[in-house]
Design a protein around this motif. Sequence first.
Motif, mmCIF file in Angstrom:
data_model
loop_
_atom_site.group_PDB
_atom_site.id
_atom_site.type_symbol
_atom_site.label_atom_id
_atom_site.label_comp_id
_atom_site.label_asym_id
_atom_site.label_seq_id
_atom_site.Cartn_x
_atom_site.Cartn_y
_atom_site.Cartn_z
ATOM 1 N N ASP A 376 0.830 -1.211 0.000
ATOM 2 C CA ASP A 376 0.000 0.000 0.000
ATOM 3 C C ASP A 376 0.864 1.260 0.000
ATOM 4 O OD1 ASP A 376 -2.256 -1.499 -0.072
ATOM 5 O OD2 ASP A 376 -2.856 -1.150 2.015
ATOM 6 N N ALA A 377 1.994 1.220 0.718
ATOM 7 C CA ALA A 377 2.906 2.362 0.740
ATOM 8 C C ALA A 377 3.595 2.517 -0.617
ATOM 9 C CB ALA A 377 3.943 2.195 1.846
ATOM 10 N N PHE A 378 4.006 1.408 -1.224
ATOM 11 C CA PHE A 378 4.615 1.442 -2.554
ATOM 12 C C PHE A 378 3.637 2.009 -3.574
ATOM 13 C CE2 PHE A 378 5.703 -1.004 -6.539
ATOM 14 C CZ PHE A 378 6.867 -0.311 -6.832
ATOM 15 N N PHE A 379 2.401 1.523 -3.531
ATOM 16 C CA PHE A 379 1.361 2.007 -4.437
ATOM 17 C C PHE A 379 1.161 3.513 -4.266
ATOM 18 C CE2 PHE A 379 -3.004 3.004 -5.589
ATOM 19 C CZ PHE A 379 -3.168 2.342 -6.799
ATOM 20 N N ALA A 380 1.064 3.964 -3.010
ATOM 21 C CA ALA A 380 0.844 5.388 -2.752
ATOM 22 C C ALA A 380 2.032 6.241 -3.198
ATOM 23 C CB ALA A 380 0.569 5.616 -1.268
ATOM 24 N N ASN A 381 3.247 5.778 -2.925
ATOM 25 C CA ASN A 381 4.426 6.550 -3.334
ATOM 26 C C ASN A 381 4.487 6.709 -4.852
ATOM 27 O OD1 ASN A 381 5.332 6.914 -0.701
ATOM 28 N ND2 ASN A 381 6.729 5.166 -0.755
#
Length: 560
Positions: A376-381
């Motif tokens: 989720d953090a990778f997607f958001a970044n």
Amino acid sequence: MKNLYKSTLILSAIAISAGSITSCTGDNKPADGKATVTIQKDSLTNYVAQRLAIYEKVKLTTNINQLSVNDRKILPLLIQAAEIMDELYWKQAYPQRDSLLATIKDEKTRDFLNINYGPWDRLNNDKPFVEGVGAKPEGASFYPYGITKDAIEKSDLADKFGAYSVVQKDSTGKLSTVPYHVLYASELQRVSSLLKQAALITEDAGLKKYLNLRADALVTDNFTASDYAWLDMKTNGLDIIIGPIENYEDKLFNARTSYEAYVLIKDKEWSKRLAKYVKMLPELQKNLPVAAKYKAETPGTDSELNAYDVVYYAGDCNAGSKTIAVNLPNDEKIQQEKGTRRSQLKNAMQAKFDKILVPISKELIDADQQQYIKFDAFFANVMFHEVAHGLGIKKTITGKGFVRAALKEQYSWLEEGKADILGLYMVTGLLKKGELKGDIKDYYTTFMAGILRSVRFGVSEAHGKANMQCFNYFQEKGAFERTAKGTYKVNFEKFATAMNDLSAFIITLQGNGDKVAVEKAQKEKAIIHPELQTDLDRLTKKNIPVDVVFEQGVDVLGVK
């Protein structure tokens, strides 16, 4: 095309048998402008075998049962159109593909040529991997072979920095430009016909309008109306991004565009969740950590933020490293008036996270912080990287016009760096406002791992330069440390400070339109130091892939 053929690199020696690894130099252009192919002992097959292993094969699929019957009829037409874009990109990047492939017997070398769209390793600073080809021309086939930047700049060509034309030189040395729609008329007519067939079938009014306008645009090189129509689409399930779009291949002036295509299926549920963030751009713009004169512009809020499964890549976006998010159109006027659409390619992103980012993190991120590596953090970044292209400054404050025009070939890498760092700035701000869920440690640690993933692309490519600038800047600011175990540990407080400082640095460079200062920043910061290279080599030794290569097409999808 005959004239295009004369304007690019010609081979004088191609190799086909195995031996030890050596480097290649020399420009090898015959005096008569014709290709001559000499079979020599190939000393580079070992290199190719090692480099081919950096790509992990991934099947590009999705659940096509979610599509309507009509959309399933349209999908093969869009893929056929994309395949023609692939052929056109080859003509731009390396027109001698067929004559070269005819001499190469080693299957791995043939595969590597296809991945790189030519005999230069895109993820290793364009290193030649076929004997005799010499260095990659900075101007690809957009300009006459061997011509200097100075000669173009001093010419009286009206379209010397045109996005949709090729510069040619006749036998007397006279320069002229030929529009893409003339040079590639046959191929573009075929693509136009396919898009119009798709338009007849679709029941979605917005998609129908876009396909018809894009079909016309491809055969006229007038893309404005179709760009607006693309932004106006709201209810479509299928999408195709197609045309001459990005200018990464033109390393001479960063002016001329390359053909590419993405065939996309919208994830409507994810897209609904993302829709709110674009509306926050004006407030985020006001709070940018830079002097007021550099953030006076108001970003468009008609932009859309959507998630897709991508089912076909073609041309520029498929060359070397694979794009996992797209922010378009590139036209600054449209961006200011209407905004952009940020397309997140969810299935490709998941593949890179699983196959590459997680294994890198296990090797290079400190053991105490590996718990913060989250999809989720990778997607958001990645997502906010694309949104952040809309922040900052598009027009210089020094009277030099748009930033892109002022910085020329230095524009793309700095703009990618801006999007990286302002994307992280957005994540930080939205977390503080409660508009985004999660722990800031997840986003910062995953961002750090993302840098270590992207710097493996090398510094010949815009995103690689951008990531190296960020890595070196953050290291100098103490935003992370390299531990005695050879792992990287984020200092979360200093990470935020470095983020703000680098944001201000880049936006100021862009706003000033100071090309000399940007060149200086690239030379000082966009470089890989030996210690980092040693760490990256560890990833290679562990057989952790650098990027993915797709098995794709109608057969993989199960459509006819």
